[in-house]
Design an enzyme around this catalytic site. Structure first.
Site, short mmCIF file in Angstrom:
data_model
loop_
_atom_site.label_atom_id
_atom_site.label_comp_id
_atom_site.label_asym_id
_atom_site.label_seq_id
_atom_site.Cartn_x
_atom_site.Cartn_y
_atom_site.Cartn_z
N LYS A 119 24.56 -8.40 -4.97
CA LYS A 119 25.79 -8.86 -5.63
C LYS A 119 27.00 -8.04 -5.19
O LYS A 119 28.04 -8.06 -5.85
CB LYS A 119 25.65 -8.73 -7.16
CG LYS A 119 24.72 -9.76 -7.79
CD LYS A 119 24.66 -9.54 -9.31
CE LYS A 119 23.57 -10.43 -9.92
NZ LYS A 119 23.16 -9.94 -11.25
N ARG A 159 0.80 -1.22 0.00
CA ARG A 159 0.00 0.00 0.00
C ARG A 159 0.84 1.27 0.00
O ARG A 159 0.46 2.24 -0.63
CB ARG A 159 -1.03 0.00 1.12
CG ARG A 159 -0.47 0.08 2.49
CD ARG A 159 -1.58 -0.15 3.46
NE ARG A 159 -2.16 -1.46 3.19
CZ ARG A 159 -3.41 -1.79 3.50
NH1 ARG A 159 -4.19 -0.93 4.09
NH2 ARG A 159 -3.85 -2.99 3.22
#
Lengths: 337, 337, 337
Positions: A86, A57
């Site tokens: 990463k 929301r």
């Protein structure tokens, strides 16, 4: 301040006059949120809606607010597959992602991460929640709702009487709201929680230093009799060490229509940051309150769109142009507030 | 060629004149990427941004490029819940999905899948990466960056001296860049990698057949002294049989400001396809380079938007109309390149 | 009825005249779906595309339909991280989410959930599929396709001859199509399935009460000889207690070009709700049918966009304005139907 080109990271960056200005701009967004008019003032602008933690929301509310100003939205959700996972630094992420958009809304599980990201961003960043730390647009919409709800009975934020109820230890919204209230005068705050989930002393001290009156209790009915606002919250079960521990507190303070009628002053306003937990063992606000005109929880959610429209319009410096770029609404809209 | 209605699947489909035309169109997109002007040339057009493998920044970059031309974006991410996982052929997927959009950008984990998909598509398809195979927009943005960075010192792609560093075996970007360089003259390529991660012989042979000079080494400092561009890469740990194997190579070639000052010519340009791995055990480009004006890695990412805008404008044949449908930018933009 | 401000939850809310009106509006959307013209009639309007269960193509089809009318789309996919999973009632979700958009398309795994959600929504809700229950836009696009495919040979829905083939027990689309056919006259329905996956008696009874002829069989070739439409379906393996059980039925009824040539009347139209399972052990519609001009499965998918455009235009009451707000298409489009 008009906040053009600024980041919105923390409610601590606001003075009282800033708050009042934001609320004034939010008021001017009402015709657009109600679809009386539409505007294309941000046509061509892009919001990078970067949610590295899910929050349907808040994400949709920011995105809808940007769309209502005529802009486009690019989004991401989730963390695991992101470059950050990463080994990319927040600095790099910010440099890259700010190349794709005109303003960024960011939610991130780590406290302080949004501020760090903002430092390297080339466009304004709005904090959409950084862990347990800050969620400034939520605090603003809460205060804006209180102001609006009180206005109809001729009351003002100065002199406010409010009860905050439930998990006051982990509930980020009550912390932020407390901080904002320090900018106003002569507020009476009634804190209602299990002792173990009491409001951290830091916030209590700040309120008292601001000249406010604070009382603490673990009894609901004796605490909601002389207030303008009842602000109920959900037990933040995701912050407990185990679900079983959360179970101990869930459902401790339940408000329903008969308690309301018996203990509250007429027209006491009921608020909640949502979602409210409607399962039988929690049910902090009973569904029999849904027909009570003083249940303000959905007006509160609606106000989030106004506040977010105001913040976008301010950081992108188009407040004065919204009307100029407006056009008629062509479609059916039965929408009311 | 103007590429109207064409698929962009592989860099092998380009001749030198095509590349030069794409770069010319990318140059014309600069005012729009910098928000000096906005355009609604693609108003009403839909990009199907189909990412069957996650890649936040490539996805957002394509989407933002399309929005900057005035178009709308419909997206999907992930594979598990797709119809393909229920036994649907790529042919069917292409027939159906191309019914929803005017152009499709597709990323897919399987080599060759995007070409197969394109054959059945009724709208142009851009390859957003098909496994270890091709990622043509990345190769184009790399070459475009090299051209732009060299231009300020009066140099051209013909005669370029470049060092490629790191995981040259699994790094898709260095393979594609090598192929593109074959279209130019008299290039000197210095390849720096652990022997086990050397550039596949195929690419080395192609470069040499094109009359270029190629040298191979596993020593960083002796290889970066006489080059215009240092192109560093991350160890592609996801391609190794185990994380432990990747650990053997991570952090082998680290560039920082003091090495740069000691070994590189002044104004040597530093590039990286990003994300760079900034964890202590990798850190192929140290953060102390962030203030070095020759660190081009974020300009490189920005150029991705220009290249993708150019590709969309070309396959949808609106290059000559972008200006005509342009309008003023209303909002605050402190953006610079 | 013009459906302005109405929810579209179930095909049971339609009379024959409603269906005819929807199809008429869908016809008027063809120039926009084909990109002969574009329209901004819904510029400024927001679709809340709420998919609490994944369905890439239904989601993208609804989103594209809304974009083609000029509107913006905010989306969510997945259930686990939603507020509903934190104990929020559908009533609360509807009150909140309807504050963000002008119309909502909702898919949800639980039967009846969309109707319950719609009751509390402040904007029109379109059912995008609620579990095994209803998926009205799919039923409408199926019937619209039959009408269009028959039109070229001068036939009408009254008098239709159709074979429905495959998993008629779990296939939601054949149930809904059967219900819709009850609104027409003198239909001949040939049901082909394994006995264990027969059409539930309820639907057979409804068809017969409407004066239609229904025959049941478990033999393919004897059942497809005298029909206008062959409607093939996939085994709904996700509804079986185990994949092994589904294996028993997969691939039982396979149609390919040689069977078609040998047993079907010329110009028999082939339909399928897609995805078709093209794996060797299923392959209900062989790929050698792809060149057959009577394979209507992709026109059927395309028609979904037209039907969804029609529904949006009707519930938002802009049918008469689509043309007025139309503009030229600037980009290359080789699109045909």
């Amino acid at each position: 301040m008009n906040f053009a080109g600024e980041h919105i990271i923390s409610i601590e960056q606001f003075e009282r006059s800033d708050i009042e200005r934001i609320f004034e701009v939010a008021d001017s967004m009402v015709p657009f949120a109600l679809r009386a008019r539409a505007t294309r003032v941000l046509e061509g602008a892009i919001l990078g809606n970067m949610f590295f933690e899910p929050s349907t929301r808040t994400r949709v509310s920011f995105g809808a607010a940007f769309n209502l100003l005529g802009g486009s939205v690019r989004e991401t959700t989730g963390f695991k597959t992101s470059a950050i996972a990463k080994g990319e630094s927040l600095y790099d992420s910010a440099r890259v992602l700010s190349g794709y958009s005109d303003v960024i809304c960011m939610r991130h599980p780590k406290e302080g991460s949004v501020a760090e990201f903002a430092k390297a961003s080339r466009v304004p960043v709005l904090n959409g929640g950084d862990g347990a730390n800050e969620h400034p647009s939520q605090a603003l919409l809460d205060l804006y709702t209180i102001k609006n709800e009180l206005a109809s009975s001729g009351k003002r934020l100065d002199g406010l009487r409010i009860a905050m109820i439930g998990d006051l230890k982990f509930g980020r919204t009550v912390h932020s709201l407390s901080k904002l209230l320090c900018l106003f005068n002569n507020v009476h705050i009634s804190l209602v929680s299990p002792q173990e989930l009491a409001m951290p002393q830091l916030y209590v001290d700040q309120l008292r230093s601001s000249g406010h009156t604070v009382t603490c209790s673990s009894d609901l009915t004796s605490s909601i009799g002389n207030v303008d606002i009842v602000y109920s919250t959900r037990v933040q079960e995701e912050r407990f060490s185990s679900p079983e521990e959360a179970d101990l507190y869930r459902g401790r303070f339940r408000l329903n229509q008969s308690i309301y009628t018996k203990y509250c002053e007429p027209n006491t306003v009921i608020m909640h940051p949502l979602p409210r937990d409607s399962r039988a063992d929690a049910n902090e606000l009973d569904s029999d309150l849904n027909q009570n005109p003083n249940l303000a929880i959905f007006r509160q959610a609606d106000n989030g769109v106004l506040i977010r429209m105001a913040l976008f319009a301010m950081v992108l410096d188009v407040v004065g142009k919204v009307e100029k770029y407006s056009h008629e609404v062509t479609w059916y809209s039965g929408r009311t507030r």
